[in-house]
Enzyme design. Sequence first.
Site, PDB file in Angstrom:
ATOM      1  N   ARG A  85      66.783  56.346  49.789  1.00 33.28           N
ATOM      2  CA  ARG A  85      66.522  57.715  49.878  1.00 33.28           C
ATOM      3  C   ARG A  85      65.657  58.091  50.860  1.00 33.28           C
ATOM      4  NH1 ARG A  85      64.007  59.613  44.755  1.00 33.28           N
ATOM      5  NH2 ARG A  85      65.910  59.833  43.801  1.00 33.28           N
ATOM      6  N   TYR A  86      64.496  57.131  50.754  1.00 34.41           N
ATOM      7  CA  TYR A  86      63.308  57.454  51.879  1.00 34.41           C
ATOM      8  C   TYR A  86      63.457  56.588  52.858  1.00 34.41           C
ATOM      9  CZ  TYR A  86      61.250  59.520  47.770  1.00 34.41           C
ATOM     10  OH  TYR A  86      60.901  60.296  46.535  1.00 34.41           O
ATOM     11  N   ARG A  89      61.804  52.813  52.143  1.00 28.71           N
ATOM     12  CA  ARG A  89      61.784  52.068  51.020  1.00 28.71           C
ATOM     13  C   ARG A  89      63.121  52.246  50.211  1.00 28.71           C
ATOM     14  NH1 ARG A  89      58.523  56.447  50.905  1.00 28.71           N
ATOM     15  NH2 ARG A  89      58.028  57.340  48.870  1.00 28.71           N
ATOM     16  N   CYS A  98      68.719  45.474  29.697  1.00 32.56           N
ATOM     17  CA  CYS A  98      67.209  45.766  29.103  1.00 32.56           C
ATOM     18  C   CYS A  98      67.224  45.037  27.729  1.00 32.56           C
ATOM     19  CB  CYS A  98      67.228  46.850  29.250  1.00 32.56           C
ATOM     20  SG  CYS A  98      67.606  48.040  30.719  1.00 32.56           S
ATOM     21  N   CYS A 102      66.667  52.339  26.091  1.00 36.75           N
ATOM     22  CA  CYS A 102      65.879  53.295  25.565  1.00 36.75           C
ATOM     23  C   CYS A 102      67.059  54.566  25.553  1.00 36.75           C
ATOM     24  CB  CYS A 102      64.835  53.724  26.829  1.00 36.75           C
ATOM     25  SG  CYS A 102      64.058  51.873  27.045  1.00 36.75           S
ATOM     26  N   CYS A 105      66.923  56.909  28.851  1.00 34.40           N
ATOM     27  CA  CYS A 105      67.017  56.539  30.165  1.00 34.40           C
ATOM     28  C   CYS A 105      67.709  57.255  31.077  1.00 34.40           C
ATOM     29  CB  CYS A 105      67.748  55.078  29.956  1.00 34.40           C
ATOM     30  SG  CYS A 105      67.791  54.120  31.483  1.00 34.40           S
ATOM     31  N   ARG A 107      69.034  56.050  33.890  1.00 35.44           N
ATOM     32  CA  ARG A 107      70.302  55.390  34.370  1.00 35.44           C
ATOM     33  C   ARG A 107      71.189  55.016  33.193  1.00 35.44           C
ATOM     34  NH1 ARG A 107      67.081  52.092  38.181  1.00 35.44           N
ATOM     35  NH2 ARG A 107      66.845  53.758  39.799  1.00 35.44           N
ATOM     36  N   ASP A 266      64.285  63.568  33.704  1.00 37.46           N
ATOM     37  CA  ASP A 266      65.284  64.025  34.585  1.00 37.46           C
ATOM     38  C   ASP A 266      66.452  64.604  33.815  1.00 37.46           C
ATOM     39  OD1 ASP A 266      64.295  62.676  36.830  1.00 37.46           O
ATOM     40  OD2 ASP A 266      64.701  60.681  36.034  1.00 37.46           O
ATOM     41  N   ASP A 303      61.596  64.336  39.636  1.00 41.50           N
ATOM     42  CA  ASP A 303      62.337  63.842  40.628  1.00 41.50           C
ATOM     43  C   ASP A 303      63.219  64.915  40.813  1.00 41.50           C
ATOM     44  OD1 ASP A 303      63.378  61.748  42.352  1.00 41.50           O
ATOM     45  OD2 ASP A 303      63.242  60.053  40.888  1.00 41.50           O
ATOM     46  N   LYS A 310      61.059  62.791  44.878  1.00 40.75           N
ATOM     47  CA  LYS A 310      59.986  63.092  43.915  1.00 40.75           C
ATOM     48  C   LYS A 310      58.842  64.040  44.659  1.00 40.75           C
ATOM     49  CE  LYS A 310      59.836  58.655  41.888  1.00 40.75           C
ATOM     50  NZ  LYS A 310      60.850  57.705  42.692  1.00 40.75           N
TER      51      LYS A 310
HETATM   52  C1  LIG Z   1      61.063  56.599  42.913  1.00 42.41           C
HETATM   53  C2  LIG Z   1      61.914  56.243  44.013  1.00 42.41           C
HETATM   54  C3  LIG Z   1      61.175  55.208  44.978  1.00 42.41           C
HETATM   55  C4  LIG Z   1      59.867  54.766  45.145  1.00 42.41           C
HETATM   56  O1  LIG Z   1      59.019  56.192  45.287  1.00 42.41           O
HETATM   57  P1  LIG Z   1      57.381  55.884  45.350  1.00 42.41           P
HETATM   58  O2  LIG Z   1      56.835  57.337  45.059  1.00 42.41           O
HETATM   59  O3  LIG Z   1      57.194  55.024  46.557  1.00 42.41           O
HETATM   60  O4  LIG Z   1      56.799  55.039  44.204  1.00 42.41           O
HETATM   61  C5  LIG Z   1      61.967  54.804  46.086  1.00 42.41           C
HETATM   62  N1  LIG Z   1      63.423  55.111  46.315  1.00 42.41           N
HETATM   63  C6  LIG Z   1      63.992  55.755  45.077  1.00 42.41           C
HETATM   64  C7  LIG Z   1      65.309  56.066  45.277  1.00 42.41           C
HETATM   65  C8  LIG Z   1      63.365  56.433  44.112  1.00 42.41           C
HETATM   66  O5  LIG Z   1      63.870  57.039  43.233  1.00 42.41           O
HETATM   67  S1  SF4 Z   2      64.358  53.098  30.500  1.00 42.02           S
HETATM   68 FE1  SF4 Z   2      66.499  52.609  31.008  1.00 42.02          FE
HETATM   69  S2  SF4 Z   2      66.315  50.773  32.602  1.00 42.02           S
HETATM   70 FE2  SF4 Z   2      64.311  51.199  31.776  1.00 42.02          FE
HETATM   71  S3  SF4 Z   2      64.374  49.709  30.153  1.00 42.02           S
HETATM   72 FE3  SF4 Z   2      64.797  51.415  29.024  1.00 42.02          FE
HETATM   73  S4  SF4 Z   2      66.970  51.268  29.002  1.00 42.02           S
HETATM   74 FE4  SF4 Z   2      66.226  49.836  30.586  1.00 42.02          FE
END
Ligand SMILES: *Cc1c(COP(=O)(O)O)cnc(C)c1O
Ligand code: SF4
Length: 342
Positions: A85-86, A89, A98, A102, A105, A107, A266, A303, A310
């Site tokens: 996305r960035y 990184r 996991c 959770c 979550c 995801r 989210d 986010d 973010k």
């Molecule tokens: C949160 C996130 C990051 C890391 O963001 P930082 O602000 O540097 O911690 C990088 N890529 C994605 C897709 C993210 O959701």
């Molecule tokens: S928040 Fe989601 S990815 Fe993180 S430990 Fe919990 S279930 Fe796993």
Amino acid sequence: MRYFKYSNSTIYKTTFNVRLIKGFIPVSSRYPVQLTDYYSSLIKHQNDAIWKQCMPDVRELEDQSQCPDPLDETALSPVPGLIHRYPDRVVLLVSRRCPVYCRFCMRKRLVGSGDAPMGEDELLNAIDYISTHPSITDVILSGGDPLMLDDSSLLKILTGLRAIPHVVIIRIGTRVPVTFPARITSELCSLLNRFHPLYINTHFNHPDEITTDSSRACELLVNTGIPLGNQTVLLKGVNDSIETMRNLMIGLLAIRVKPYYLHQMDLVQGTAHFRTSVQTGLKIMRGLRGYISGLAIPHYVIDLPGGKGKVAILPDDIEIRGTTLHLRTYSGEQVTYQDISD
Ligand SMILES: *Cc1c(COP(=O)(O)O)cnc(C)c1O
Ligand code: SF4
């Protein structure tokens, strides 16, 4: 690649009769339920902060308004398992498992689905993508939980990443110190020790998660020279009060974990019952700044849907009129500050 072997203790071992939970079967067949003995031992009574985070709730199925992937992570994946996305990184999704699933979550669409972590081919593909994009300097291992992989799989991934000269830092996002602290062994630490600069962000949401065991896990990691940060999710009925959040943030500093992010929930399908208003989040942030150590204050972030990234949100305690700033202190006093013009 393989997962770490551990005795797969299940929810049925808890002292609570979880089969009595309304909708247990349909919810758990849509969104997997799994606990460790350790994490379920932290439950003091039904519906406490630990229970709410890990026990299924019929409202997970009732929430149809939100989207399985609001952050558009799938669309931002140039190759499977990698989110870009960035410019500098990327997030590498190396595991779908996991120790505890959770209920909130982000995801939820992925975790616990299927047994296979990222396959060898997928991993090689992702590493190849990173190595052909010199702008990428920061790789975040996420999932699921990367520390659910066994040591030899982790070694393979970390070795592959470290062989890329432009990758400066590697980060691991993991809730293992909180939900399965026994996984943090001295063997794991000696493995991680070979890959500095390595950062770990863990995920404590409530002061009751700070225990002898989770503190020991964090201590082992910090003593390995790994800076430990923490990402908390703001959760209705779990940690949405100033007092809880103060105790959590101060408690984290005491175990040498630096609060990093406080996440607004989210808009993930199946998690709406955990969502608070942003106003609640801002009220909590106002209740932290000035009252507790500045080191204990996380960035409160949203986010944005659609993969826009973010954004940090701050309490509105500044008004600018020309070169005069009207500022409100933590205790509510109005103070003016004279700026200069450039
Ligand atoms: C949160 C996130 C990051 C890391 O963001 P930082 O602000 O540097 O911690 C990088 N890529 C994605 C897709 C993210 O959701
Ligand atoms: S928040 Fe989601 S990815 Fe993180 S430990 Fe919990 S279930 Fe796993």
